[in-house]
Design an enzyme around this catalytic site. Sequence first.
Site, PDB file in Angstrom:
ATOM      1  CG  ASP A   9       3.966   2.940  -2.437  1.00 47.82           C
ATOM      2  OD1 ASP A   9       3.433   2.352  -1.483  1.00 47.82           O
ATOM      3  OD2 ASP A   9       5.172   2.807  -2.728  1.00 47.82           O
ATOM      4  CG  ASP A 104       7.470   4.396   0.178  1.00 50.83           C
ATOM      5  OD1 ASP A 104       6.654   4.034   1.042  1.00 50.83           O
ATOM      6  OD2 ASP A 104       7.854   3.671  -0.743  1.00 50.83           O
ATOM      7  CD  GLU A 105       1.840   3.364   1.899  1.00 55.79           C
ATOM      8  OE1 GLU A 105       0.663   3.146   1.590  1.00 55.79           O
ATOM      9  OE2 GLU A 105       2.633   2.483   2.242  1.00 55.79           O
TER      10      GLU A 105
HETATM   11  N1  DCP Z   1      10.998  -1.407   4.185  1.00 57.13           N
HETATM   12  C1  DCP Z   1      11.776  -2.075   5.123  1.00 57.13           C
HETATM   13  N2  DCP Z   1      11.446  -3.354   5.480  1.00 57.13           N
HETATM   14  C2  DCP Z   1      10.371  -3.982   4.952  1.00 57.13           C
HETATM   15  C3  DCP Z   1       9.567  -3.314   4.007  1.00 57.13           C
HETATM   16  C4  DCP Z   1       9.919  -2.008   3.635  1.00 57.13           C
HETATM   17  O1  DCP Z   1      12.746  -1.502   5.612  1.00 57.13           O
HETATM   18  N3  DCP Z   1      10.081  -5.233   5.305  1.00 57.13           N
HETATM   19  C5  DCP Z   1      11.400  -0.035   3.764  1.00 57.13           C
HETATM   20  C6  DCP Z   1      12.250  -0.129   2.521  1.00 57.13           C
HETATM   21  C7  DCP Z   1      11.332   0.294   1.397  1.00 57.13           C
HETATM   22  C8  DCP Z   1      10.401   1.254   2.101  1.00 57.13           C
HETATM   23  O2  DCP Z   1      10.285   0.768   3.442  1.00 57.13           O
HETATM   24  O3  DCP Z   1      12.039   0.875   0.327  1.00 57.13           O
HETATM   25  C9  DCP Z   1       9.024   1.322   1.466  1.00 57.13           C
HETATM   26  O4  DCP Z   1       8.391   0.064   1.529  1.00 57.13           O
HETATM   27  P1  DCP Z   1       7.464  -0.478   0.371  1.00 57.13           P
HETATM   28  O5  DCP Z   1       6.726  -1.633   0.908  1.00 57.13           O
HETATM   29  O6  DCP Z   1       6.689   0.622  -0.212  1.00 57.13           O
HETATM   30  O7  DCP Z   1       8.494  -1.086  -0.708  1.00 57.13           O
HETATM   31  P2  DCP Z   1       9.373  -0.385  -1.812  1.00 57.13           P
HETATM   32  O8  DCP Z   1       9.134   1.083  -1.874  1.00 57.13           O
HETATM   33  O9  DCP Z   1      10.796  -0.801  -1.602  1.00 57.13           O
HETATM   34  O10 DCP Z   1       8.890  -1.092  -3.138  1.00 57.13           O
HETATM   35  P3  DCP Z   1       7.530  -0.909  -3.969  1.00 57.13           P
HETATM   36  O11 DCP Z   1       7.955  -0.455  -5.317  1.00 57.13           O
HETATM   37  O12 DCP Z   1       6.910  -2.270  -4.006  1.00 57.13           O
HETATM   38  O13 DCP Z   1       6.656   0.090  -3.248  1.00 57.13           O
HETATM   39 CA    CA Z   2       7.044   1.979  -2.029  1.00 59.77          CA
END
Ligand code: DCP
Ligand code: CA
Length: 406
Positions: A9, A104-105
Amino acid sequence: MTRQIMHIDLDAFFVSVEQVLNPELKGKPVVVGGRPDRRGVVAAASYEARAFGLHAGMPLSTAYRLCPQATFIEGSFSKYRDASQKFMAILADFSPFLEPVGLDESYIDATGFESIYGSIHQMAVAIKQQIKDKLGLCASVGIASCKVVAKVASELSKPDGLLEVAAGEELSFLAPLPIAKLPGIGKKTERILRGLSINTIGNLSITPLSVLKSHFGASGELLHRLANGIDDRKVEPPGAAKSISRETTFGKDTKDRSLLKATLRYLSERVGADLRQRSKQARCITLKLRYADFTTITRSHTLRLTSDTDQTIFDTGEKLLKKALLAEKQAVRLIGIGVSNLTEPSKQLDMLEPSAQRLEQLNKAIDRIRKKYGFTAIQTGRTLLLKDIFPDDKDGYTLQTPSLSR
Ligand code: DCP
Ligand code: CA
């Protein structure tokens, strides 16, 4: 046999992509979602912004109040889609057993890959490094015997983490964690469970099934199993293949043209057979070579008319090979051939030509014989050379990278 499942991820995905494009933003509180004076919520927050309590889903106005010094970015989806495709392509280089989830995962079933990478841990290190080198992004990786534990592990290891849960340790790993860490437990489920004084995954794991069923119906059973680290869901690659390829590493780096061609012919036949079995035709043919110094190149050719015959795949690959060998004098370590841009077979102009029809019939006949008597039952003049080099059985030659050379 214990499985080795990896969950990969990317950290703070949207924000990290923005930071790669604008390095000045690195190490600072950054929010993707929009300007703070607009209505809307945080899509992604950098870890520096999270230190101020910011998180995805939070109204932008609240985020601004908590952290006015943060940089707020509108963001654009095409950038993230582009990064996502590159990320998945890197993973696909490591294993074909890939299940992308969202942008992204992804899960990888890495069972048996120890032999290739030394250990699954080393494979994960290599994956993280490639993502860093090629995309400038950080990935966190969880390794465990099943999907749910691998996912919790990657999450817990963030940012830039790598966490391996040994087989047999699943329950003791999960038990102390708050229930919200278990994938599938949303706000509502969490509230109900906390109302029952079930606060940790350990509490949940020992809650009688009947209690969970009475509150959550059929999903009570799933909750019970996941909380106990029991999860036999497979890593499922997405339905239709987008490309088909075969590659192999030679036992010894080689410049021997007939060996290179024979191997290319064999790999082309494997690709062709797979293509026809899926009832697909390809438009794009790609040759891959890795040289003695590990430089890797790919060379592609787009066909005027789609094809599924071994001959077309090989002939195109051979032309690309000839050109590549002229341009580079090093010995070859790995050779591969792939097809992409796959389409359903259609009646084409070419099919009106008797020679094309004969070719198609020939390939069908070869497939039938191979199905009955094994892959090496029929050999073209070119691949016979491989007989003296590689052991063969009903399933074909055993090349150096078995998982990729079927
Ligand atoms: N995303 C979004 N709205 C949300 C959650 C996520 O638009 N409520 C989008 C933005 C994130 C991407 O999806 O960058 C991936 O979500 P993740 O939950 O994997 O969160 P992140 O990658 O940002 O952070 P982490 O390091 O916790 O994985
Ligand atoms: Ca992520």
